[in-house]
Design a protein around this motif. Structure first.
Motif, PDB file in Angstrom:
ATOM      1  N   THR A  62       7.585 -10.565 -11.791  1.00 13.62           N
ATOM      2  CA  THR A  62       8.950 -11.113 -11.881  1.00 13.62           C
ATOM      3  C   THR A  62       9.909 -10.191 -12.627  1.00 13.62           C
ATOM      4  N   GLY A  63       9.387  -9.065 -13.143  1.00 12.47           N
ATOM      5  CA  GLY A  63      10.269  -8.137 -13.857  1.00 12.47           C
ATOM      6  C   GLY A  63      11.024  -7.249 -12.886  1.00 12.47           C
ATOM      7  N   LYS A  64      12.100  -6.619 -13.377  1.00  8.77           N
ATOM      8  CA  LYS A  64      12.879  -5.713 -12.524  1.00  8.77           C
ATOM      9  C   LYS A  64      12.115  -4.401 -12.362  1.00  8.77           C
ATOM     10  N   LEU A  65      12.133  -3.860 -11.159  1.00 10.77           N
ATOM     11  CA  LEU A  65      11.324  -2.680 -10.865  1.00 10.77           C
ATOM     12  C   LEU A  65      12.172  -1.416 -10.805  1.00 10.77           C
TER      13      LEU A  65
ATOM     14  N   ALA B  30       0.842  -1.208   0.000  1.00 13.33           N
ATOM     15  CA  ALA B  30       0.000   0.000   0.000  1.00 13.33           C
ATOM     16  C   ALA B  30       0.876   1.256   0.000  1.00 13.33           C
ATOM     17  N   LYS B  31       1.980   1.202   0.742  1.00 15.85           N
ATOM     18  CA  LYS B  31       2.894   2.351   0.800  1.00 15.85           C
ATOM     19  C   LYS B  31       3.532   2.594  -0.565  1.00 15.85           C
ATOM     20  N   LEU B  32       3.910   1.503  -1.211  1.00 13.57           N
ATOM     21  CA  LEU B  32       4.626   1.626  -2.477  1.00 13.57           C
ATOM     22  C   LEU B  32       4.040   0.603  -3.456  1.00 13.57           C
ATOM     23  N   PRO B  33       2.936   0.959  -4.108  1.00 12.19           N
ATOM     24  CA  PRO B  33       2.291  -0.022  -4.989  1.00 12.19           C
ATOM     25  C   PRO B  33       3.101  -0.266  -6.268  1.00 12.19           C
TER      26      PRO B  33
ATOM     27  N   ASN C 290      12.621  -7.916  -5.795  1.00 12.32           N
ATOM     28  CA  ASN C 290      11.599  -6.860  -5.838  1.00 12.32           C
ATOM     29  C   ASN C 290      11.203  -6.418  -4.430  1.00 12.32           C
ATOM     30  N   ALA C 291      11.036  -7.411  -3.552  1.00 18.19           N
ATOM     31  CA  ALA C 291      10.667  -7.083  -2.166  1.00 18.19           C
ATOM     32  C   ALA C 291      11.785  -6.277  -1.505  1.00 18.19           C
ATOM     33  N   GLN C 292      13.029  -6.694  -1.757  1.00 20.66           N
ATOM     34  CA  GLN C 292      14.171  -5.960  -1.194  1.00 20.66           C
ATOM     35  C   GLN C 292      14.211  -4.539  -1.740  1.00 20.66           C
ATOM     36  N   PHE C 293      13.971  -4.414  -3.042  1.00 19.32           N
ATOM     37  CA  PHE C 293      13.992  -3.077  -3.669  1.00 19.32           C
ATOM     38  C   PHE C 293      12.878  -2.203  -3.088  1.00 19.32           C
ATOM     39  N   GLN C 294      11.711  -2.814  -2.901  1.00 16.88           N
ATOM     40  CA  GLN C 294      10.563  -2.086  -2.343  1.00 16.88           C
ATOM     41  C   GLN C 294      10.892  -1.581  -0.933  1.00 16.88           C
ATOM     42  N   ILE C 295      11.435  -2.472  -0.121  1.00 14.37           N
ATOM     43  CA  ILE C 295      11.737  -2.106   1.272  1.00 14.37           C
ATOM     44  C   ILE C 295      12.869  -1.076   1.329  1.00 14.37           C
ATOM     45  N   SER C 296      13.911  -1.295   0.508  1.00  9.37           N
ATOM     46  CA  SER C 296      15.036  -0.339   0.541  1.00  9.37           C
ATOM     47  C   SER C 296      14.602   1.026   0.004  1.00  9.37           C
ATOM     48  N   SER C 297      13.709   1.043  -1.009  1.00  8.64           N
ATOM     49  CA  SER C 297      13.213   2.326  -1.537  1.00  8.64           C
ATOM     50  C   SER C 297      12.421   3.055  -0.456  1.00  8.64           C
ATOM     51  N   LEU C 298      11.569   2.309   0.243  1.00  8.03           N
ATOM     52  CA  LEU C 298      10.780   2.926   1.324  1.00  8.03           C
ATOM     53  C   LEU C 298      11.691   3.483   2.410  1.00  8.03           C
ATOM     54  N   SER C 299      12.694   2.690   2.759  1.00  6.15           N
ATOM     55  CA  SER C 299      13.622   3.118   3.803  1.00  6.15           C
ATOM     56  C   SER C 299      14.351   4.399   3.389  1.00  6.15           C
ATOM     57  N   LYS C 300      14.790   4.431   2.123  1.00  6.85           N
ATOM     58  CA  LYS C 300      15.510   5.614   1.619  1.00  6.85           C
ATOM     59  C   LYS C 300      14.582   6.827   1.597  1.00  6.85           C
ATOM     60  N   LEU C 301      13.355   6.627   1.093  1.00  9.25           N
ATOM     61  CA  LEU C 301      12.399   7.746   1.017  1.00  9.25           C
ATOM     62  C   LEU C 301      12.081   8.271   2.418  1.00  9.25           C
ATOM     63  N   LYS C 302      11.915   7.330   3.339  1.00  3.62           N
ATOM     64  CA  LYS C 302      11.567   7.731   4.700  1.00  3.62           C
ATOM     65  C   LYS C 302      12.705   8.523   5.342  1.00  3.62           C
ATOM     66  N   SER C 303      13.932   8.089   5.070  1.00  6.37           N
ATOM     67  CA  SER C 303      15.071   8.793   5.681  1.00  6.37           C
ATOM     68  C   SER C 303      15.232  10.204   5.120  1.00  6.37           C
TER      69      SER C 303
ATOM     70  N   LYS D   6       4.811  14.366  -3.705  1.00  6.34           N
ATOM     71  CA  LYS D   6       5.031  13.246  -4.625  1.00  6.34           C
ATOM     72  C   LYS D   6       4.555  11.959  -3.979  1.00  6.34           C
ATOM     73  N   GLY D   7       3.859  11.181  -4.778  1.00  7.89           N
ATOM     74  CA  GLY D   7       3.582   9.805  -4.381  1.00  7.89           C
ATOM     75  C   GLY D   7       4.538   8.940  -5.186  1.00  7.89           C
ATOM     76  N   TYR D   8       4.731   7.737  -4.762  1.00  7.13           N
ATOM     77  CA  TYR D   8       5.688   6.877  -5.470  1.00  7.13           C
ATOM     78  C   TYR D   8       5.036   5.557  -5.831  1.00  7.13           C
ATOM     79  N   TYR D   9       5.534   4.972  -6.868  1.00  5.28           N
ATOM     80  CA  TYR D   9       5.109   3.621  -7.223  1.00  5.28           C
ATOM     81  C   TYR D   9       6.248   2.908  -7.935  1.00  5.28           C
ATOM     82  N   LEU D  10       6.114   1.615  -7.992  1.00  4.10           N
ATOM     83  CA  LEU D  10       7.164   0.825  -8.646  1.00  4.10           C
ATOM     84  C   LEU D  10       6.700   0.456 -10.047  1.00  4.10           C
ATOM     85  N   LYS D  11       7.562   0.700 -10.989  1.00  6.59           N
ATOM     86  CA  LYS D  11       7.210   0.387 -12.378  1.00  6.59           C
ATOM     87  C   LYS D  11       8.064  -0.768 -12.874  1.00  6.59           C
ATOM     88  N   GLU D  12       7.410  -1.708 -13.548  1.00  5.53           N
ATOM     89  CA  GLU D  12       8.153  -2.856 -14.082  1.00  5.53           C
ATOM     90  C   GLU D  12       8.831  -2.511 -15.395  1.00  5.53           C
TER      91      GLU D  12
END
Lengths: 200, 193
Positions: free
Chosen positions: A137-140, A94-97, B87-100, A194-200
């Motif tokens: 499974t793609g790189k984000l 939810a934080k980062l869709p 992807n999960a690692q990237f998501q968590i590290s991105s959140l951590s970086k944004l939060k900091s 800014k809101g953020y999201y992950l793009k494949e």
């Protein structure tokens, strides 16, 4: 009489082999020659092959160690990911869709401003809406979704709005906050962020 | 008895046949049957040992390559899981970086509440995050009934370590003193220097 073809033999080699020192040291010279010949043509290629094989084995051992480490890490990573609480996963998503989720962003902003008198001029910069991928499974990559909106209310209400936006279920980063007193005595809050999201 | 104790300096064998010297090929054959034989045997031992050792090394290498193939196949099977983990690692590290790097605009507002004199009227407060993290700029526009209160306010801003580079950028005198103060937010929690 010797043939002229063999003249070199008589001129160069015969004096050598008839030399008494050469004759007395002949066994040692034969031994030395034999050792040199065997070393060059028999032992050296075998030793070189062994060295190459040993090097190849060392390289393969390194590759195997790296692969074993990777498979071990993957197994541990998968286990950790599976053990992660579903609620936490949902919060992270939810934080980062993984898509722009513009409606979700608008909902978050509206929910943040429910206590204030009114919300106006909500703008979201153009964004390409990507399909919801079922197979992640793609790189984000991390993408931004720029928004701005105005709201009016009392000072305490507006500080609550700012607080709510920063604590929204979707991760929102404020880039500009303007509090200005309007003519009627109310206060207008203009927020850009800014809101953020992950793009494949 | 005394004569037998005299040491002999030279031993001369007068019976040696002083005929034609031994031919070189005969010496070669003699050598081949004596020392040469041992050299050949020695070299053969080394070569055969190396050959056997090479077989062992070949076997080891083949085993290693089999293990590598097995591991590679296992990792290939986990490819989708690997991407999920990444992807999960990237998501968590991105959140951590944004939060900091998140700007805090609530703390400066609370600081303003405590240090703005009651008699002062603020018409505009602006926070802008155009500067490099963790700095953000701020601007306050307002009216002060007297210069003394304005100077106290500016002094308070300068003493608070949440703010830096505090400047009075505009001042005009009408019925009241109109002013604009600009500065930067340091990102530190509010407090007096």
């Amino acid at each position: 009489m010797a043939d002229s073809r063999y003249s070199r033999y008589y001129v160069y080699i015969k004096p050598v082999i008839t030399n008494k020192y050469v004759r007395s040291f002949a066994p040692y010279i034969f031994s030395l020659l034999a050792l040199i010949i065997f070393t060059i043509f028999a032992i050296r290629p075998t030793v070189l092959t062994i060295i190459e094989l040993q090097k190849s084995i060392q390289d393969n051992q390194k590759v195997l160690a790296v692969l074993q480490k990777k498979s071990e890490d993957l197994t541990n990573g998968k286990r950790n990911l599976d053990n992660l609480d579903q609620e936490i996963k949902n919060k992270i998503n939810a934080k980062l869709p993984t898509n722009p989720a513009v409606t979700n962003l608008i909902n978050n902003l509206q929910t943040s401003a429910t206590n204030s008198a009114s919300v106006s001029a909500l703008q979201i910069q153009p964004v390409t809406i990507y399909k919801n991928t079922s197979d992640p499974t793609g790189k984000l990559t991390l993408e931004e979704l720029v928004f701005s909106f105005n709201t009016q209310g009392a000072y305490s209400q507006l500080t609550t709005v700012i607080d709510n936006v920063t604590k929204a279920s979707r991760y929102l980063n404020l880039t500009s906050v303007v509090l200005s007193r309007s003519g009627e005595g109310g206060i207008t809050l203009s927020i850009s962020g800014k809101g953020y999201y992950l793009k494949e | 008895m005394a004569a037998s104790k005299i040491p002999t300096l030279f031993n001369v064998n007068l019976l040696i046949h002083r005929g034609e010297e031994e031919k070189l090929y005969a010496k070669l054959i003699k050598w081949a049957l004596s020392s040469g034989r041992f050299i050949v045997i020695f070299v053969e031992i080394i070569t055969i040992s190396a050959f056997v050792y090479r077989y062992k090394l070949d076997g080891d290498l083949a085993d290693l390559q089999d293990q590598i193939k097995t591991q590679a196949a296992y990792i290939t099977n986990l490819k989708s899981d690997e991407q999920l983990i990444r992807n999960a690692q990237f998501q968590i590290s991105s959140l951590s970086k944004l939060k900091s790097e998140k700007a805090d605009f609530i703390s400066p507002l609370e600081s303003f509440n405590t240090i703005i004199p009651k008699s002062m009227r603020i018409t505009n407060i602006t926070f802008d995050r155009n500067l490099a993290y963790p700095k953000s700029s701020f601007s306050i526009t307002g009216q002060s009934p007297s210069n003394l209160e304005l100077s106290v306010f500016i002094k308070s801003l300068q003493q608070n370590h949440s703010f830096s580079d505090v400047n009075l950028t505009n001042i005009s005198f009408e019925t009241q003193t109109n002013f604009t103060i600009t500065g930067n937010l340091t990102g530190a929690k509010s407090g007096i220097n």
